[in-house]
Design a protein around this motif. Structure first.
Motif, PDB file in Angstrom:
ATOM      1  N   ASN A  57      45.380   0.420  -3.099  1.00 58.42           N
ATOM      2  CA  ASN A  57      45.427   1.763  -2.508  1.00 58.42           C
ATOM      3  C   ASN A  57      44.115   2.180  -1.852  1.00 58.42           C
ATOM      4  OD1 ASN A  57      43.849   2.263  -4.765  1.00 58.42           O
ATOM      5  ND2 ASN A  57      45.383   3.512  -5.826  1.00 58.42           N
ATOM      6  N   ARG A  58      43.076   1.351  -1.960  1.00 56.76           N
ATOM      7  CA  ARG A  58      41.831   1.603  -1.242  1.00 56.76           C
ATOM      8  C   ARG A  58      41.701   0.698  -0.017  1.00 56.76           C
ATOM      9  NH1 ARG A  58      39.920   1.741  -6.693  1.00 56.76           N
ATOM     10  NH2 ARG A  58      39.051  -0.362  -6.482  1.00 56.76           N
ATOM     11  N   ASN A  73      45.520  -1.286 -13.445  1.00 53.43           N
ATOM     12  CA  ASN A  73      44.152  -0.778 -13.348  1.00 53.43           C
ATOM     13  C   ASN A  73      44.049   0.474 -12.486  1.00 53.43           C
ATOM     14  OD1 ASN A  73      43.102  -2.802 -14.993  1.00 53.43           O
ATOM     15  ND2 ASN A  73      42.754  -4.196 -13.270  1.00 53.43           N
ATOM     16  N   GLY A  74      45.196   0.997 -12.070  1.00 54.69           N
ATOM     17  CA  GLY A  74      45.206   2.255 -11.332  1.00 54.69           C
ATOM     18  C   GLY A  74      45.015   2.143  -9.838  1.00 54.69           C
ATOM     19  N   GLY A  80      53.337  -0.331  -6.552  1.00 57.53           N
ATOM     20  CA  GLY A  80      53.165  -1.741  -6.220  1.00 57.53           C
ATOM     21  C   GLY A  80      51.854  -1.948  -5.498  1.00 57.53           C
ATOM     22  N   LEU A  81      51.803  -2.925  -4.594  1.00 54.30           N
ATOM     23  CA  LEU A  81      50.681  -3.123  -3.683  1.00 54.30           C
ATOM     24  C   LEU A  81      51.220  -3.187  -2.259  1.00 54.30           C
ATOM     25  CD1 LEU A  81      48.328  -5.774  -5.376  1.00 54.30           C
ATOM     26  CD2 LEU A  81      48.118  -3.283  -5.404  1.00 54.30           C
ATOM     27  N   TRP A  82      50.295  -3.161  -1.315  1.00 51.93           N
ATOM     28  CA  TRP A  82      50.678  -3.279   0.088  1.00 51.93           C
ATOM     29  C   TRP A  82      50.624  -4.750   0.512  1.00 51.93           C
ATOM     30  CZ3 TRP A  82      52.502   0.986   2.361  1.00 51.93           C
ATOM     31  CH2 TRP A  82      52.099   2.233   1.867  1.00 51.93           C
ATOM     32  N   LEU A  83      51.724  -5.262   1.013  1.00 49.03           N
ATOM     33  CA  LEU A  83      51.719  -6.583   1.653  1.00 49.03           C
ATOM     34  C   LEU A  83      51.450  -6.369   3.139  1.00 49.03           C
ATOM     35  CD1 LEU A  83      52.123  -9.629   1.750  1.00 49.03           C
ATOM     36  CD2 LEU A  83      54.590  -9.247   1.916  1.00 49.03           C
TER      37      LEU A  83
END
Length: 551
Positions: free
Chosen positions: A259-260, A286-287, A294-297
């Protein structure tokens, strides 16, 4: 009650079930297939239709299997897969299936390299899994095989450690059936619904084969090893859990971002499914996850390079891009913008322990496909599921055909007694709803026994499952009228409880991290667990766990 007698009963009609039934029927055995789904439905039909081959470099395939399986594969099963799989794809094409050819040379098959493989050896299917399912179904229907569709097997009946038949229920017609048979094949698929909605499996994947085999006296192997494919859809809710590819679906230039907007994993396509799924789960824990967990692909760099563009075309050709478009829109499907992904439960490497002929510990009881365990060890390469089902389905059907037709006869009164014993279990006095308890299991397993586990979370899951099991005994089911979905849901609930408990116990027992099994309190592989398997068996209403040396 209707009573049948057959040489072979096959429970389940996906790729392994149809192949086993065809193989047995072609050798002159009378076969009956019992399936909750219509014949040829299930996970086979919704699969991507990619199938491994064994047409060259057998040594490399053997090494890839053991490397991905972290050396806990049953080597006798690996050797059987290699020896029995030659020309298996040619056989399927003779039955009407079409594998895609090289666009530059239509005579040559087109090979691709899914996650885990070191060389391209996988075929793509015209019309994905639908074509494989339809081709097998067409061959299946050309043979004299009895079919009982939308029927659930409630119990495998064993006498003196030998299979003698099965008790079945047609929930649409409210009709009980007993089938005499000295040979029962369990090809029921996996148990994705214990993680719903975080699973790309069909809703009928409720662990039936694991529970039926366990309660018949067979052992389960390595049930802690559950594969989560790394790229699943996060929203909208109606599409949550659908997969949009394994690590190779990132393309050669795809990366994962938090997210960063920091790169968490690069060179994604060269990593295993297990590595990438764990990386996503740890980052979210871990936030640093995306808005929906999720995460960004980020595959956008691929469109700037010729090989990246070809990779996009590949995923478009097997249909995965369509799922992306429906969930996230055109730009995401064109790889012109990043999109959210989260691991989704995909496959059980664990299952019923079998030998190289598909036999379990119980005489006359066999397993194949995802219901069987031991072949893939701690991790499964992409495109191996259909390959496994086709090969071991053929092996099991061939093995049964070598046996004499044994005359095990159960009297009708025996089936009626089994029926009455079962019905008494569903005469509870509570107001519990089986579908609600099923959803509670899914939530418990996803939150405590998914990609990241530890002793605290596993003990928490065990206590919750024991409470659900207690509550499940209060369910009351009526057997008046037709369309008895409540009974279907209740039987599936009990299968899910047995399966989930087996997973938790196995995960507690393996005090290390290996393959798909990651324990944050034992975060490294432990040498003492090298080539050791965790076994679960059932005795007097209790699950028992043991460790077996993999020799």
């Amino acid at each position: 009650m209707e009573i049948y007698q057959y040489d072979v009963v096959c429970i389940g009609s996906g790729v392994a079930g149809m192949m086993a039934s065809i193989s047995a029927a072609e050798r002159g055995l009378n076969v009956c297939v019992v399936s909750k789904d219509p014949i040829g439905w299930g996970n086979t039909r919704i699969s991507g239709g990619i199938v491994t081959t064994n047409e060259s470099n057998e040594k490399a395939l053997y090494e890839d299997l053991l490397r991905t399986g972290e050396q806990i594969n049953q080597k006798n099963l690996v050797n059987t897969l290699l020896s029995e799989s030659k020309n298996i794809n040619d056989k399927i094409e003779k039955w009407g299936h079409i594998y895609l050819r090289n666009p530059d040379n239509p005579i040559e098959k087109e090979f691709v390299k899914p996650g885990g493989h070191t060389i391209p050896r996988t075929l793509k299917s015209h019309n994905r899994g639908i074509s494989i399912a339809n081709s097998l179904r067409s061959k299946f229907l050309s043979l004299d095989i009895k079919t009982l569709e939308e029927v659930i097997v409630c119990k495998v009946i064993v006498q003196e450690k030998r299979v003698s038949g099965v008790l079945c229920y047609d929930w649409n017609e409210n009709k009980w059936m007993g089938i005499h048979s000295p040979h029962v094949i369990l090809t029921c698929g996996g148990a994705g619904m214990i993680y719903y909605p975080h699973s790309d499996n069909m809703r009928t994947s409720t662990g039936d084969g694991y529970a039926l085999g366990l309660r018949a006296g067979a052992r389960l192997i390595d049930m802690e090893q559950i594969q989560f494919i790394p790229f699943g859809v996060l929203y909208p809710n109606g599409m949550k859990g659908l997969e949009v590819g394994d690590t190779s679906a990132a393309g050669p230039y795809g990366v994962l971002r938090n997210n960063r907007d920091e790169i968490v994993v690069e060179d994604v396509s060269s990593k295993t499914r297990e590595y990438v799924s764990k990386a996503i789960a740890l980052e979210v824990k871990n936030g640093n996850g995306s808005p929906n967990g999720g995460l960004w692909l980020d595959p956008t760099e691929n469109r700037k390079h010729e090989d990246g563009g070809k990779n996009w075309q590949h995923w478009k050709s097997i249909g995965t891009i369509n799922t992306l478009k429906m969930a996230y829109g055109t730009k995401a499907s064109q790889w012109q913008e990043k999109f959210e992904v989260c691991p989704t439960q995909h496959y059980f490497m664990g299952g019923l322990m079998i030998n190289e002929k598909g036999c379990t510990d119980i005489s006359g009881l066999y397993a194949a496909g995802e219901t069987a365990g031991g072949l893939h060890g701690a991790g499964r390469m992409g495109s191996m599921s259909l390959f496994d089902g086709l090969t071991f389905g053929k092996v099991v059907g061939k093995e049964i055909s070598k046996k004499e037709k044994e005359n095990f006869v159960l009297e009708k009164d025996h089936f009626l007694q089994e029926k009455e014993t079962l019905i008494k279990q569903f005469a509870g006095e509570g107001n519990e709803k089986p579908i609600r308890l099923k959803r509670e299991i899914s939530k418990i397993m996803w939150e405590n026994v998914s990609i990241i586990r530890d002793q605290t979370s596993l003990n928490r899951a065990w206590s919750a499952l024991m409470e659900i099991e207690k509550r499940s005994k209060c369910i009351k089911v009526s057997f008046e009228g037709k369309h008895n979905n409540r009974f279907l849901e209740t039987v599936e609930l009990r299968f899910m409880i047995d399966t989930a408990k087996s997973v938790v116990l196995s995960a507690l027992k393996r005090t290390e991290s290996r393959g798909s099994h990651y324990r944050s309190d034992y975060s490294e592989k432990n040498q003492k667990w090298q080539q050791k398997n965790v076994m679960v068996k059932f005795f007097e209403e209790e699950h028992l766990v043991e460790v077996k040396n993999n020799e």
